[in-house]
Write an enzyme that holds these catalytic residues in place. Structure first.
Site, PDB file in Angstrom:
ATOM      1  N   GLY A  96       0.826  -1.206   0.000  1.00  0.00           N
ATOM      2  CA  GLY A  96       0.000   0.000   0.000  1.00  0.00           C
ATOM      3  C   GLY A  96       0.861   1.258   0.000  1.00  0.00           C
ATOM      4  O   GLY A  96       0.505   2.278  -0.587  1.00  0.00           O
ATOM      5  N   GLU A 103      10.654  -4.577   0.641  1.00  0.00           N
ATOM      6  CA  GLU A 103      10.119  -5.310   1.799  1.00  0.00           C
ATOM      7  C   GLU A 103      10.287  -6.809   1.579  1.00  0.00           C
ATOM      8  O   GLU A 103      10.676  -7.551   2.493  1.00  0.00           O
ATOM      9  CB  GLU A 103       8.638  -4.972   1.998  1.00  0.00           C
ATOM     10  CG  GLU A 103       8.412  -3.547   2.469  1.00  0.00           C
ATOM     11  CD  GLU A 103       6.951  -3.128   2.485  1.00  0.00           C
ATOM     12  OE1 GLU A 103       6.662  -2.106   3.114  1.00  0.00           O
ATOM     13  OE2 GLU A 103       6.110  -3.798   1.865  1.00  0.00           O
TER      14      GLU A 103
END
Ligand code: 5RP
Length: 219
Positions: A96, A103
């Site tokens: 998001g 990540e």
């Protein structure tokens, strides 16, 4: 507890999972930001951190936490990050905030992934939150057509470029019943850098903020 109080509570609880003297992988987003603020309180007990985005690196440095280059790190005992959606199987949608690729890289290196979210993120089936896909800019239209073939409705994230210089397609309308399979299928489309399904490398533990405190789900 409000949503924000739940985020703060799980961020504080995650500190209990950080071994002394270790290098910590740090995620991106508002919940991860609360975790960074908590990590600052024990900064003298850790060796340093690996950041999953430029924004996270900046916040870590502002707190005086050393940020290490992942290429110089071979062991990350724990990675702590939020999620946009997560199931009881600890499969997630992330990205998001647009940091999904870094990540996923830091999570891949980490031995344990501790996911920290408020209770609104826990779902039975992934896909209500549009699935972010990082794409090489010249492949944007081709990848979008391929996603339509798979039943998704891609929308270009307007005015957004990732830390890696790429664009994001947010895919609406998916009901993701087999996240492990879809994660692989999407990553096979030429031009896709990665997608926001974290199912092959799911979380090990979810710290979920609830009205009654922090609930822990481990697999
Ligand atoms: C960023 C992410 C975040 O973990 C996700 O968007 C959750 O953010 P927040 O903690 O602000 O709800 O994947 O790329």
């Amino acid at each position: 507890m409000t949503q924000d109080e739940q985020k703060r509570a799980v961020a504080a609880a995650a500190i209990g999972y950080i071994p002394a003297g270790c290098i910590v992988g740090v995620g991106t987003g508002s919940t991860a930001n609360y975790f960074i603020d908590e990590l600052a309180k024990i900064k003298n007990k850790i060796e340093g951190a690996v950041a999953s985005s430029d924004a996270t690196a900046q916040r870590l440095k502002k707190h005086g936490i050393e940020v290490l280059d992942l290429n110089n790190v071979s062991d990350i005992p724990v990675y702590v990050d939020g999620a946009d959606e997560i199931t009881e199987h600890l499969h997630m949608i992330k990205g998001g905030g647009g940091a999904l690729t870094r990540e996923k890289i830091v999570a891949a290196v980490a031995r344990k992934f501790i996911c920290i979210t408020d209770q609104t993120k826990l779902v039975n089936v992934l896909g209500n939150f549009p699935l972010p896909i990082e794409v090489i800019p010249m492949a944007r239209s081709y990848v979008a057509r391929e996603i339509v073939q798979l039943g998704g409705h891609p929308a270009l994230r307007q005015g957004f470029i990732t830390d890696n210089g790429n664009v994001i397609l947010d895919v609406h309308g998916l009901q993701i019943l087999n996240p492990v399979e879809l994660e692989g299928t999407l990553n096979q489309i030429t031009g896709v850098v990665t997608n926001g399904l974290f199912a092959r490398r799911s979380a090990n533990t979810l710290l979920l903020g609830t009205d009654n405190g922090v609930r822990t789900i481990s697999i």
